[in-house]
Design a protein around this motif. Structure first.
Motif, short mmCIF file in Angstrom:
data_model
loop_
_atom_site.label_atom_id
_atom_site.label_comp_id
_atom_site.label_asym_id
_atom_site.label_seq_id
_atom_site.Cartn_x
_atom_site.Cartn_y
_atom_site.Cartn_z
N THR A 1 0.84 -1.19 0.00
CA THR A 1 0.00 0.00 0.00
C THR A 1 0.88 1.24 0.00
O THR A 1 1.78 1.36 0.82
N SER A 2 0.59 2.16 -0.91
CA SER A 2 1.30 3.43 -0.94
C SER A 2 0.44 4.47 -0.22
O SER A 2 -0.53 4.99 -0.79
N PHE A 3 0.76 4.73 1.02
CA PHE A 3 -0.05 5.66 1.81
C PHE A 3 0.12 7.10 1.34
O PHE A 3 -0.72 7.95 1.66
N GLU A 4 1.16 7.38 0.57
CA GLU A 4 1.32 8.72 0.03
C GLU A 4 0.16 9.07 -0.91
O GLU A 4 -0.17 10.24 -1.10
N GLU A 5 -0.46 8.06 -1.50
CA GLU A 5 -1.61 8.28 -2.37
C GLU A 5 -2.92 8.34 -1.59
O GLU A 5 -3.92 8.82 -2.10
N ILE A 6 -2.92 7.84 -0.37
CA ILE A 6 -4.13 7.80 0.46
C ILE A 6 -4.18 9.01 1.39
O ILE A 6 -5.20 9.68 1.50
N VAL A 7 -3.06 9.27 2.07
CA VAL A 7 -2.97 10.42 2.96
C VAL A 7 -2.48 11.59 2.11
O VAL A 7 -1.31 11.69 1.80
N LYS A 8 -3.37 12.47 1.75
CA LYS A 8 -3.05 13.52 0.78
C LYS A 8 -2.56 14.82 1.41
O LYS A 8 -2.02 15.68 0.74
N GLU A 9 -2.74 14.97 2.74
CA GLU A 9 -2.31 16.19 3.42
C GLU A 9 -2.07 15.87 4.90
O GLU A 9 -2.28 14.74 5.34
N ASP A 10 -1.64 16.87 5.64
CA ASP A 10 -1.45 16.68 7.08
C ASP A 10 -2.75 16.15 7.69
O ASP A 10 -3.85 16.49 7.24
#
Length: 143
Positions: free
Chosen positions: A127-136
């Motif tokens: 899972t690439s959380f950089e694509e899921i969590v888009k901001e702080d």
């Protein structure tokens, strides 16, 4: 911003295999939920992952695991806002906590299903959380 922290606990909050639902050879799908929480009195952040595995829209396995991280006092002062009772996790740090928790969940899932017929179906994709969590991530303590 470099936040100082340490892992202080790993929790398996929920785990169940629903009998007679899993069928070998049928493709399974995954539903996942990511959450964060904190306690007002202590500098702790809890990251949790809940995963449901399904076949033909029927739930056959559920797991919810969490990792609890103690945040060093100086770092806590940076992310905690006493006036609004919120914690703001910088995106990169939130992604790291999510990735760590997901990898821990994979290990728990492996250990709990080893030797069972569902074992081959419960290998979770990367899972690439950089694509899921888009901001702080702003966590508001529920009253």
């Amino acid at each position: 911003m470099n936040l100082e922290y340490k892992l202080v606990n790993i929790l398996t909050e929920q785990f169940a295999i629903i009998d007679n639902v899993y069928k070998e050879g049928i493709e399974s799908s995954t539903k996942s939920t990511l959450g964060y929480n904190f306690a007002e009195a202590v500098p702790l952040i809890k990251a949790s992952i809940r995963i449901e595995l399904l076949q033909d829209d029927k739930l056959f396995l559920i797991i919810k695991a969490a990792c609890v991280f103690e945040i060093e006092d100086e770092s806590w002062n940076v992310i905690y806002d006493n006036s609004s009772n919120t914690v703001t996790l910088p995106k990169i740090f939130a992604c790291f906590l999510a990735t760590f928790t997901m990898n821990t969940t994979r290990g728990i899932l492996h250990a709990k299903t080893e030797g069972l017929p569902v074992h081959s179906a419960v290998i979770l994709p990367l899972t690439s959380f950089e694509e899921i969590v888009k901001e702080d991530v702003v966590i508001v303590l529920a009253k």
